[in-house]
Design a protein around this motif. Sequence first.
Motif, PDB file in Angstrom:
ATOM      1  N   GLU A  46      -0.688  23.459   2.828  1.00  0.00           N
ATOM      2  CA  GLU A  46       0.124  24.240   3.766  1.00  0.00           C
ATOM      3  C   GLU A  46      -0.680  24.710   4.969  1.00  0.00           C
ATOM      4  OE1 GLU A  46       1.941  27.422   1.665  1.00  0.00           O
ATOM      5  OE2 GLU A  46       3.202  26.122   0.424  1.00  0.00           O
ATOM      6  N   ASN A  47      -1.996  24.848   4.831  1.00  0.00           N
ATOM      7  CA  ASN A  47      -2.848  25.322   5.930  1.00  0.00           C
ATOM      8  C   ASN A  47      -4.079  24.419   6.058  1.00  0.00           C
ATOM      9  OD1 ASN A  47      -1.400  27.924   6.635  1.00  0.00           O
ATOM     10  ND2 ASN A  47      -1.815  28.270   4.456  1.00  0.00           N
ATOM     11  N   PRO A  48      -3.888  23.169   6.439  1.00  0.00           N
ATOM     12  CA  PRO A  48      -5.027  22.239   6.520  1.00  0.00           C
ATOM     13  C   PRO A  48      -5.884  22.494   7.755  1.00  0.00           C
ATOM     14  CG  PRO A  48      -3.047  21.158   7.292  1.00  0.00           C
ATOM     15  CD  PRO A  48      -2.619  22.527   6.824  1.00  0.00           C
ATOM     16  N   ASN A  49      -7.143  22.099   7.656  1.00  0.00           N
ATOM     17  CA  ASN A  49      -8.074  22.151   8.776  1.00  0.00           C
ATOM     18  C   ASN A  49      -8.599  20.755   9.065  1.00  0.00           C
ATOM     19  OD1 ASN A  49      -8.077  25.017   9.286  1.00  0.00           O
ATOM     20  ND2 ASN A  49      -9.214  25.261   7.373  1.00  0.00           N
ATOM     21  N   LEU A  50      -8.798  20.482  10.329  1.00  0.00           N
ATOM     22  CA  LEU A  50      -9.244  19.164  10.761  1.00  0.00           C
ATOM     23  C   LEU A  50     -10.690  18.915  10.312  1.00  0.00           C
ATOM     24  CD1 LEU A  50      -7.998  16.849  12.477  1.00  0.00           C
ATOM     25  CD2 LEU A  50      -9.234  17.791  14.427  1.00  0.00           C
ATOM     26  N   VAL A  51     -10.942  17.689   9.852  1.00  0.00           N
ATOM     27  CA  VAL A  51     -12.303  17.283   9.485  1.00  0.00           C
ATOM     28  C   VAL A  51     -12.707  16.134  10.401  1.00  0.00           C
ATOM     29  CG1 VAL A  51     -13.806  16.385   7.675  1.00  0.00           C
ATOM     30  CG2 VAL A  51     -11.963  17.984   7.092  1.00  0.00           C
ATOM     31  N   VAL A  52     -13.678  16.392  11.279  1.00  0.00           N
ATOM     32  CA  VAL A  52     -14.135  15.389  12.247  1.00  0.00           C
ATOM     33  C   VAL A  52     -15.650  15.284  12.164  1.00  0.00           C
ATOM     34  CG1 VAL A  52     -14.271  14.717  14.671  1.00  0.00           C
ATOM     35  CG2 VAL A  52     -12.215  15.836  13.813  1.00  0.00           C
ATOM     36  N   ILE A  53     -16.146  14.074  11.958  1.00  0.00           N
ATOM     37  CA  ILE A  53     -17.576  13.789  11.955  1.00  0.00           C
ATOM     38  C   ILE A  53     -17.871  12.931  13.180  1.00  0.00           C
ATOM     39  CG2 ILE A  53     -19.512  12.898  10.622  1.00  0.00           C
ATOM     40  CD1 ILE A  53     -17.839  15.135   9.240  1.00  0.00           C
ATOM     41  N   LEU A  54     -18.660  13.451  14.098  1.00  0.00           N
ATOM     42  CA  LEU A  54     -18.957  12.724  15.335  1.00  0.00           C
ATOM     43  C   LEU A  54     -20.214  11.872  15.168  1.00  0.00           C
ATOM     44  CD1 LEU A  54     -18.325  15.556  17.962  1.00  0.00           C
ATOM     45  CD2 LEU A  54     -16.756  13.738  17.251  1.00  0.00           C
ATOM     46  N   LYS A  55     -20.153  10.649  15.670  1.00  0.00           N
ATOM     47  CA  LYS A  55     -21.319   9.765  15.646  1.00  0.00           C
ATOM     48  C   LYS A  55     -22.117   9.999  16.932  1.00  0.00           C
ATOM     49  CE  LYS A  55     -18.863   6.111  13.087  1.00  0.00           C
ATOM     50  NZ  LYS A  55     -18.445   4.689  13.097  1.00  0.00           N
ATOM     51  N   THR A  56     -23.020  10.948  16.878  1.00  0.00           N
ATOM     52  CA  THR A  56     -23.789  11.334  18.060  1.00  0.00           C
ATOM     53  C   THR A  56     -25.059  10.492  18.194  1.00  0.00           C
ATOM     54  OG1 THR A  56     -24.877  13.082  16.792  1.00  0.00           O
ATOM     55  CG2 THR A  56     -22.883  13.676  17.983  1.00  0.00           C
ATOM     56  N   TYR A  57     -25.735  10.692  19.335  1.00  0.00           N
ATOM     57  CA  TYR A  57     -26.974   9.962  19.622  1.00  0.00           C
ATOM     58  C   TYR A  57     -26.775   8.456  19.410  1.00  0.00           C
ATOM     59  CZ  TYR A  57     -29.035  14.616  19.554  1.00  0.00           C
ATOM     60  OH  TYR A  57     -29.315  15.936  19.802  1.00  0.00           O
ATOM     61  N   TYR A  58     -25.751   7.937  20.091  1.00  0.00           N
ATOM     62  CA  TYR A  58     -25.438   6.512  20.049  1.00  0.00           C
ATOM     63  C   TYR A  58     -25.193   6.023  18.620  1.00  0.00           C
ATOM     64  CZ  TYR A  58     -27.273   6.813  24.787  1.00  0.00           C
ATOM     65  OH  TYR A  58     -27.502   7.186  26.084  1.00  0.00           O
ATOM     66  N   GLY A  59     -24.637   6.891  17.795  1.00  0.00           N
ATOM     67  CA  GLY A  59     -24.281   6.513  16.436  1.00  0.00           C
ATOM     68  C   GLY A  59     -25.379   6.684  15.411  1.00  0.00           C
ATOM     69  N   TRP A  60     -26.539   7.243  15.816  1.00  0.00           N
ATOM     70  CA  TRP A  60     -27.655   7.368  14.882  1.00  0.00           C
ATOM     71  C   TRP A  60     -27.621   8.667  14.087  1.00  0.00           C
ATOM     72  CZ3 TRP A  60     -31.146   4.054  13.028  1.00  0.00           C
ATOM     73  CH2 TRP A  60     -31.247   2.820  13.663  1.00  0.00           C
ATOM     74  N   TYR A  61     -26.791   9.602  14.492  1.00  0.00           N
ATOM     75  CA  TYR A  61     -26.705  10.857  13.732  1.00  0.00           C
ATOM     76  C   TYR A  61     -25.246  11.257  13.604  1.00  0.00           C
ATOM     77  CZ  TYR A  61     -27.688  15.511  11.992  1.00  0.00           C
ATOM     78  OH  TYR A  61     -27.742  16.635  11.206  1.00  0.00           O
ATOM     79  N   TYR A  62     -24.838  11.652  12.403  1.00  0.00           N
ATOM     80  CA  TYR A  62     -23.464  12.043  12.123  1.00  0.00           C
ATOM     81  C   TYR A  62     -23.372  13.570  12.078  1.00  0.00           C
ATOM     82  CZ  TYR A  62     -22.455   7.176  10.849  1.00  0.00           C
ATOM     83  OH  TYR A  62     -22.280   5.805  10.872  1.00  0.00           O
ATOM     84  N   ASP A  63     -22.634  14.114  13.031  1.00  0.00           N
ATOM     85  CA  ASP A  63     -22.510  15.568  13.190  1.00  0.00           C
ATOM     86  C   ASP A  63     -21.224  16.048  12.525  1.00  0.00           C
ATOM     87  OD1 ASP A  63     -22.390  18.206  14.044  1.00  0.00           O
ATOM     88  OD2 ASP A  63     -21.732  17.670  16.066  1.00  0.00           O
ATOM     89  N   ARG A  64     -21.342  16.966  11.582  1.00  0.00           N
ATOM     90  CA  ARG A  64     -20.180  17.560  10.926  1.00  0.00           C
ATOM     91  C   ARG A  64     -19.598  18.614  11.877  1.00  0.00           C
ATOM     92  NH1 ARG A  64     -22.743  19.081   5.162  1.00  0.00           N
ATOM     93  NH2 ARG A  64     -20.810  20.314   5.029  1.00  0.00           N
ATOM     94  N   ALA A  65     -18.873  18.137  12.877  1.00  0.00           N
ATOM     95  CA  ALA A  65     -18.449  19.002  13.980  1.00  0.00           C
ATOM     96  C   ALA A  65     -17.337  19.962  13.574  1.00  0.00           C
ATOM     97  CB  ALA A  65     -17.993  18.141  15.155  1.00  0.00           C
ATOM     98  N   ALA A  66     -16.334  19.471  12.835  1.00  0.00           N
ATOM     99  CA  ALA A  66     -15.200  20.315  12.440  1.00  0.00           C
ATOM    100  C   ALA A  66     -14.895  20.084  10.976  1.00  0.00           C
ATOM    101  CB  ALA A  66     -13.969  20.001  13.296  1.00  0.00           C
ATOM    102  N   GLU A  67     -14.786  21.182  10.231  1.00  0.00           N
ATOM    103  CA  GLU A  67     -14.479  21.097   8.806  1.00  0.00           C
ATOM    104  C   GLU A  67     -14.165  22.493   8.284  1.00  0.00           C
ATOM    105  OE1 GLU A  67     -18.137  19.441   7.323  1.00  0.00           O
ATOM    106  OE2 GLU A  67     -18.934  21.423   6.810  1.00  0.00           O
ATOM    107  N   PRO A  68     -13.475  22.611   7.146  1.00  0.00           N
ATOM    108  CA  PRO A  68     -13.298  23.927   6.522  1.00  0.00           C
ATOM    109  C   PRO A  68     -14.648  24.483   6.081  1.00  0.00           C
ATOM    110  CG  PRO A  68     -11.739  22.324   5.629  1.00  0.00           C
ATOM    111  CD  PRO A  68     -12.727  21.552   6.449  1.00  0.00           C
ATOM    112  N   LYS A  69     -14.770  25.781   6.074  1.00  0.00           N
ATOM    113  CA  LYS A  69     -16.051  26.410   5.733  1.00  0.00           C
ATOM    114  C   LYS A  69     -16.477  26.141   4.303  1.00  0.00           C
ATOM    115  CE  LYS A  69     -16.064  30.039   9.230  1.00  0.00           C
ATOM    116  NZ  LYS A  69     -16.179  31.485   9.523  1.00  0.00           N
ATOM    117  N   ASP A  70     -15.502  25.928   3.410  1.00  0.00           N
ATOM    118  CA  ASP A  70     -15.879  25.706   2.013  1.00  0.00           C
ATOM    119  C   ASP A  70     -16.463  24.320   1.765  1.00  0.00           C
ATOM    120  OD1 ASP A  70     -13.609  24.179   2.266  1.00  0.00           O
ATOM    121  OD2 ASP A  70     -12.434  25.253   0.754  1.00  0.00           O
ATOM    122  N   PHE A  71     -16.496  23.460   2.777  1.00  0.00           N
ATOM    123  CA  PHE A  71     -17.116  22.153   2.601  1.00  0.00           C
ATOM    124  C   PHE A  71     -18.616  22.283   2.386  1.00  0.00           C
ATOM    125  CE2 PHE A  71     -14.246  18.531   4.264  1.00  0.00           C
ATOM    126  CZ  PHE A  71     -13.184  19.038   3.530  1.00  0.00           C
TER     127      PHE A  71
END
Length: 328
Positions: A46-71
């Motif tokens: 009922e209250n979902p939060n977006l989960v987005v992992i960005l492929k930063t530094y030309y895809g060499w690092y995966y940034d957990r940019a958006a996620e619920p805090k309990d992750f």
Amino acid sequence: MKKGFLVVLLFALISSLYSQANLSNLDGIWEGRDRFVFFEHAADDENPNLVVILKTYYGWYYDRAAEPKDFSQVQARTPNAATHKEPEVIPYKITNPDENILDVYQIRINYSKHNNDITTFAIVDDKIYLNPLTLIKSDLESPSRASGTPDGSVTSDGSGTPDGSGTPIDSEVLFYRGYQYSLGFLMYEQATDQNITLLIVDGEKFYDVRYWLTDMDYDPSFVTFKYKDDVYSVPKHLTADGINYSCVNGRSKKVRNTMPSFLLSGSDIFYNQDKTVMIKDSKPYLTKLSDKKTIEELMQIIKEANARRKPDPEPIFPVKLPAFPSSQ
């Protein structure tokens, strides 16, 4: 009265269950060129939060940019120059813009109390496509093809009139409407699109009818689109994401400055199975990972990617090895 109420209630329950079952298609890990997006229990939360992992530094690092805090209980965050100590927490809601078309969805991303973004997308064969066009259903009052007269006036083909009464769709002519243009599931609000489109598909001919942003009240009537000998009855207004768009000025009943038809090859467009959805960009925005679908598997993908080490770059100047005297 009571019987009618029960029928309506039963229909609403069936529609709700069908919609929830359809939303379950979203569950899992989706990968794109520059990000991963994760949906879990999309039909039930009922209250979902977006989960987005960005492929930063030309895809060499995966940034957990958006996620619920309990992750962070599943996998502790690693604060550094790319990843903040606390993630962005971004609520969202998934809906169907047209209950008659089940392959198209809208995601409303709420960045703050006054800032949000709505993106319309389609799911076909476990791939997400942006900016789909949807068929105006034939069982509703909808546009049709009309026949022109020598004096330029328009008459109906026998099934109605194009002056606002509405007519059933012609079997030879299909109408696909667009929504606001979107770049994807982003971390920031996108600008409101000033134009949306209606495509008239008449055999191999395509007409693009432009609808622009207007402050007029929504008018469900129809107006005339005419180009040479081709005459059609099209909606005066279209709504997209709660915003009204018009193809005529004021009370006019004719679309002015109409453009000639054009052709689209099969490589430029494709449809879903029942042809209720047209997709003009054949390159998917996101593709579902068929072998991984849980948050633990997503965290493992991130962990393995961030354990990689990019090779040292080649030296700018060539390395000269010391010269040794040759043995005689």
